[in-house]
Design a protein around this motif. Structure first.
Motif, PDB file in Angstrom:
ATOM      1  N   GLY A   1       0.792  -1.228   0.000  1.00 18.74           N
ATOM      2  CA  GLY A   1       0.000   0.000   0.000  1.00 18.74           C
ATOM      3  C   GLY A   1       0.821   1.273   0.000  1.00 18.74           C
ATOM      4  N   ALA A   2       2.138   1.154  -0.185  1.00 16.61           N
ATOM      5  CA  ALA A   2       2.986   2.344  -0.142  1.00 16.61           C
ATOM      6  C   ALA A   2       2.784   3.224  -1.370  1.00 16.61           C
ATOM      7  CB  ALA A   2       4.452   1.927  -0.025  1.00 16.61           C
TER       8      ALA A   2
ATOM      9  N   LYS B   1       3.696   1.802  -4.695  1.00 12.57           N
ATOM     10  CA  LYS B   1       4.641   1.340  -5.718  1.00 12.57           C
ATOM     11  C   LYS B   1       3.938   1.085  -7.045  1.00 12.57           C
ATOM     12  CE  LYS B   1       5.767  -2.318  -3.307  1.00 12.57           C
ATOM     13  NZ  LYS B   1       4.821  -2.252  -2.194  1.00 12.57           N
TER      14      LYS B   1
ATOM     15  N   GLN C   1       8.841  -6.866  -3.424  1.00 14.20           N
ATOM     16  CA  GLN C   1       8.670  -7.099  -1.992  1.00 14.20           C
ATOM     17  C   GLN C   1       9.964  -7.707  -1.479  1.00 14.20           C
ATOM     18  OE1 GLN C   1       5.967  -6.898   0.129  1.00 14.20           O
ATOM     19  NE2 GLN C   1       4.593  -5.998  -1.382  1.00 14.20           N
TER      20      GLN C   1
HETATM   21  N1  LIG Z   1      -8.014   2.009  -7.975  1.00  5.86           N
HETATM   22  C1  LIG Z   1      -7.840   2.442  -6.723  1.00  5.86           C
HETATM   23  N2  LIG Z   1      -8.835   3.108  -6.095  1.00  5.86           N
HETATM   24  C2  LIG Z   1      -8.676   3.563  -4.832  1.00  5.86           C
HETATM   25  N3  LIG Z   1      -7.553   3.406  -4.113  1.00  5.86           N
HETATM   26  C3  LIG Z   1      -6.535   2.757  -4.682  1.00  5.86           C
HETATM   27  C4  LIG Z   1      -6.617   2.244  -6.012  1.00  5.86           C
HETATM   28  N4  LIG Z   1      -5.451   1.639  -6.316  1.00  5.86           N
HETATM   29  C5  LIG Z   1      -4.674   1.772  -5.223  1.00  5.86           C
HETATM   30  N5  LIG Z   1      -5.309   2.445  -4.232  1.00  5.86           N
HETATM   31  C6  LIG Z   1      -4.763   2.795  -2.919  1.00  5.86           C
HETATM   32  O1  LIG Z   1      -3.566   3.510  -3.108  1.00  5.86           O
HETATM   33  C7  LIG Z   1      -2.585   3.113  -2.186  1.00  5.86           C
HETATM   34  C8  LIG Z   1      -1.338   2.635  -2.929  1.00  5.86           C
HETATM   35  O2  LIG Z   1      -1.650   1.438  -3.633  1.00  5.86           O
HETATM   36  P1  LIG Z   1      -0.607   0.663  -4.525  1.00  5.86           P
HETATM   37  O3  LIG Z   1      -1.323  -0.414  -5.229  1.00  5.86           O
HETATM   38  O4  LIG Z   1       0.141   1.636  -5.341  1.00  5.86           O
HETATM   39  O5  LIG Z   1       0.356   0.048  -3.416  1.00  5.86           O
HETATM   40  P2  LIG Z   1       1.597  -0.918  -3.582  1.00  5.86           P
HETATM   41  O6  LIG Z   1       2.753  -0.209  -2.993  1.00  5.86           O
HETATM   42  O7  LIG Z   1       1.733  -1.387  -4.957  1.00  5.86           O
HETATM   43  O8  LIG Z   1       1.188  -2.107  -2.622  1.00  5.86           O
HETATM   44  P3  LIG Z   1       1.426  -3.693  -2.777  1.00  5.86           P
HETATM   45  O9  LIG Z   1       2.802  -3.968  -2.308  1.00  5.86           O
HETATM   46  O10 LIG Z   1       0.435  -4.275  -1.829  1.00  5.86           O
HETATM   47  O11 LIG Z   1       1.181  -4.059  -4.192  1.00  5.86           O
HETATM   48  C9  LIG Z   1      -3.229   2.056  -1.322  1.00  5.86           C
HETATM   49  O12 LIG Z   1      -3.662   2.669  -0.130  1.00  5.86           O
HETATM   50  C10 LIG Z   1      -4.405   1.569  -2.136  1.00  5.86           C
HETATM   51  O13 LIG Z   1      -5.462   1.159  -1.303  1.00  5.86           O
END
Ligand SMILES: Nc1ncnc2c1ncn2[C@@H]1O[C@H](COP(=O)(O)OP(=O)(O)OP(=O)(O)O)[C@@H](O)[C@H]1O
Ligand SMILES: [Mg+2]
Lengths: 236, 297
Positions: free
Chosen positions: A37-38, A40, A192
C-alpha cells in the motif's frame, strides 16, 4: 531516461502519492521498495498513463509524457509487466507473445525477437500452443515478461515479478532480469523481495505511504539500518 | 404431419435459426468486450433493413448494391451509437451504461417512427430469392436456401477474423483483460469500434434477409427479434460466438417445430424463447457453451 518530478496521485480522497521524485538513468537497474500500500504499483501505473497524476511531471527521454496515452508511451519504448502477471488466459502462449508485438510492423524482426524470447524461456517454447490460463504461476510470469519484451522495450518496468513464486524460480527470474539488462534495457523494478532487488540494483528508492523516505545506491541501502529493520527483517 | 411438411418446416427453422444466430453474435461480441448488453442492437438491425429498403425503392439501386450499402452504412451507424451512447460512460457504473443503452434504443426507435413513418412497408424481394423450389412434393422458397448459405459464409469470415488475425487476437485480449491489453499498446477504443462495426454488419445482413423472408417493415421490427436473440446469446453462453450461433439455431428451430408439431400452441411461439431462457438459467446459468464467467472489475 525517466525523470519523475513532484508526482502526486489521488484516488478519490486517498492521497496515494505525495510528491515523489524518481530518476531512472539509462542502462541502469533502479528498484522501488516499500510496504504494502505504499504506492509502488501506483507509481508504475501512472508512468504508463493508466492512472493520471493530480500534480507533477513525468519525463521520458526528454519528452513530457505526463498526459500521453498508454499506447503512445508503449510506442516510445516503455513497457510494464503488471502486478499479478495478467497474461491473456484465453490466448495461447504464442498469441500472447504476438500481441506483445502489437504496435510493431517489422515482421521479420518480430519473428527473430520471438525466437529470442523462446531462447530466454525454453519453457515457453515447449508450450507455444498451450492456453496461457492453464500454465503454472511461474510459467505465466515468464510469459508476462516475454510478452513485454516483444514490444522491444528500452525501459522495462516490472511490478513484483517474483510474487508467489518458489525461491528457485525467483532466482531464475532475477537472473533473467540481469540478462535483459545486459542486452541494454533499462530496468525499473518493484519488489517485496527487497534484498534480492537491492542486490542487483544500481540505485534504490524506499517508498512509505506515498513518500520517498530514503534513496541511495543498491549496496548502500542494503546495509542501511532502517532498511534492514523494516524490509529485510534483520536486526543488528 | 407428413414428411414433406416436416422438411418444409425444417428448412424454415434453419433459416430462422440462421437469422437469430447472426443477430445473437452481435450481442455476444459486444458483451464479451464491454460486459454490456447493447439494447440498441435490435434497432441497428431495423435501421439496416430500412437502409436497404430505401436504396432499392427510393434510389432504385440494384438489390446487391443496396445490400452492400446497407451493410456499410449500418456498420458506421453502429460505431456512432457506441461513440455517442457508450464511450463517454466507459468508466461509469454498469447501471449508467445500461440506462444509456435503453435510452439509445428508444431514441432510435422513435426517430425511425418520425423518419420512416409508422405504417408498414413492403420489402421488395428480388426474383432469385422468391422462387419456389420443388424437391419431390416438398416446395421451399429459395430464400430459405440462401439464408443459411450466406450466414455460413459470414460465420466463416467472422471466425477467421477472430481466431487468425491480429485484430481478432486483440479483441479476445481486450475481452479478457482490458488494462493488460492497453499495456501492450492496443488502442482499446479502436477494438471496441471494430467490434460494434462487425456486430452491426451482421445485424444489417440479418435484417435484410429477415426482410426477404418476412417482407413487412415497421420501425419496431427489431424489438422482438432483438429480445429473442439476446436470449439466444445467453442460452448459448454470452461472450461465446459459437454459443450465440448454437442458441440462435435452438431458438429458431424450436419455435418452428412448436408451430409444426403443436399447432394448437402456435400462439405461444414467442413464449418459447422465454421458457427456454428460464430453463437454461435454472439448469446451466453460464449458458450451454459458457464457462462460469467471473465478474469483470
Ligand atoms: N483504484 C484504486 N482506487 C482507490 N484506491 C486505490 C486504487 N489503487 C490503489 N489504491 C490505494 O492507493 C494506495 C497505494 O496502492 P498501490 O497499489 O500503489 O500500493 P503498492 O505499494 O503497490 O502495494 P502492494 O505492495 O500491496 O502491491 C493504497 O492505499 C491503495 O489502497
Ligand atoms: Mg502493488
Amino acid at each position: 531516461m525517466l525523470k519523475i518530478k513532484d508526482l502526486n496521485v489521488h484516488y478519490g480522497g486517498i492521497h496515494a502519492l505525495r510528491g515523489i521524485n524518481i530518476d531512472v538513468p539509462k542502462n541502469k537497474i533502479v528498484t522501488l521498495i516499500g510496504a504494502n500500500g505504499a504506492g509502488k504499483s501506483t507509481t508504475l501505473r501512472t508512468i504508463m498513463g493508466l492512472v493520471r497524476g493530480s500534480k507533477g511531471k513525468i519525463n521520458y527521454n526528454d519528452t513530457d509524457i505526463t498526459n500521453k496515452e498508454t499506447k503512445e508511451i508503449v510506442e516510445m519504448g516503455a513497457v510494464l509487466v503488471p502486478e499479478g502477471r495478467r497474461v491473456f488466459a484465453n490466448l495461447t502462449v504464442e498469441e500472447n507473445l504476438t500481441l506483445g508485438a502489437y504496435i510493431r510492423k517489422d515482421k521479420s524482426e518480430i519473428k527473430k525477437d520471438m525466437e529470442l524470447v523462446y531462447k530466454l524461456f525454453p519453457r515457453l517454447a515447449e508450450r507455444k500452443w498451450q492456453k496461457a490460463g492453464t500454465m503454472s504461476g511461474g510459467e505465466q510470469q515468464m510469459l508476462a515478461v516475454g510478452r513485454a519484451l516483444m514490444t522491444k522495450p528500452k525501459l522495462l518496468m516490472m511490478d513484483e515479478p517474483s510474487l508467489g513464486l518458489a525461491p528457485l524460480i525467483v532466482k531464475d527470474i532475477f537472473e533473467i532480469i540481469k540478462e535483459i539488462h545486459r542486452q541494454g534495457v533499462t530496468i525499473l523494478l518493484i519488489e517485496q523481495n527487497a534484498k534480492a532487488a537491492l542486490e542487483i540494483a544500481d540505485y534504490g528508492y524506499v517508498l512509505e505511504t506515498g513518500s520517498i523516505v530514503l534513496e541511495g545506491e543498491g549496496n548502500e541501502l542494503l546495509n542501511n539500518d532502517e532498511v534492514q529493520k523494516a524490509y529485510l527483517g534483520e536486526t543488528k | 404431419m407428413g414428411m414433406s411438411n416436416f422438411l418444409q418446416q425444417l428448412a424454415n427453422g434453419i433459416s430462422l435459426g440462421s437469422l437469430y444466430a447472426l443477430l445473437a453474435i452481435g450481442y455476444t461480441m459486444v458483451y464479451g468486450i464491454l460486459r454490456l448488453i447493447n439494447f440498441a442492437h435490435g434497432d441497428i438491425f431495423m435501421v439496416g433493413t430500412y437502409i436497404a429498403f430505401y436504396s432499392m425503392t427510393s434510389f432504385l439501386l440494384p438489390w446487391w448494391l443496396s445490400f452492400l450499402i446497407a451493410m456499410i452504412l449500418t456498420c458506421i451507424f453502429g460505431i456512432i451509437v457506441e461513440k455517442a451512447a457508450y464511450k463517454p460512460l466507459r468508466n461509469s457504473p454498469r447501471i449508467s451504461v445500461m440506462i444509456s443503452a435503453i435510452g439509445a434504443s428508444f431514441l432510435i426507435e422513435n426517430l425511425a417512427i418520425v423518419l420512416f413513418g409508422g405504417r408498414p412497408k413492403a420489402f421488395p424481394i428480388p426474383d432469385m430469392f422468391n422462387k419456389v423450389v420443388k424437391i419431390g412434393n416438398v416446395s421451399i422458397v429459395s430464400v430459405n436456401f440462401y439464408i443459411p448459405i450466406i450466414t455460413g459464409i459470414l460465420l466463416l469470415i467472422l471466425l477467421y477474423v477472430v481466431n487468425n488475425t491480429k485484430t481478432g487476437m486483440a479483441m479476445r485480449a481486450v475481452s479478457k483483460d482490458y488494462e493488460a491489453a492497453r499495456l501492450m499498446g492496443i488502442d482499446v477504443n479502436k477494438i471496441v469500434s471494430f467490434t460494434f462495426g462487425i456486430g452491426s454488419v451482421l445485424a444489417a445482413m440479418g435484417g435484410i434477409m429477415w426482410g426477404l423472408k418476412f417482407p413487412n417493415l415497421v420501425p419496431l421490427m427489431g424489438l422482438m427479434p432483438g429480445l429473442k436473440c439476446f436470449i439466444a446469446a445467453v442460452v448459448g453462453g454470452i461472450g461465446d460466438i459459437r454459443g450465440a450461433v448454437l442458441g440462435g439455431f435452438i431458438l429458431g428451430l424450436g419455435e418452428i417445430m412448436i408451430v409444426a408439431f403443436l399447432p394448437s400452441l402456435t400462439g405461444y411461439r414467442d413464449a418459447f424463447a422465454f421458457i427456454l431462457l428460464i430453463v437454461i438459467l435454472l439448469l446451466k446459468p453460464a449458458g450451454l457453451m459458457g464457462k462460469n464467467l467471473t465478474e469483470k472489475v
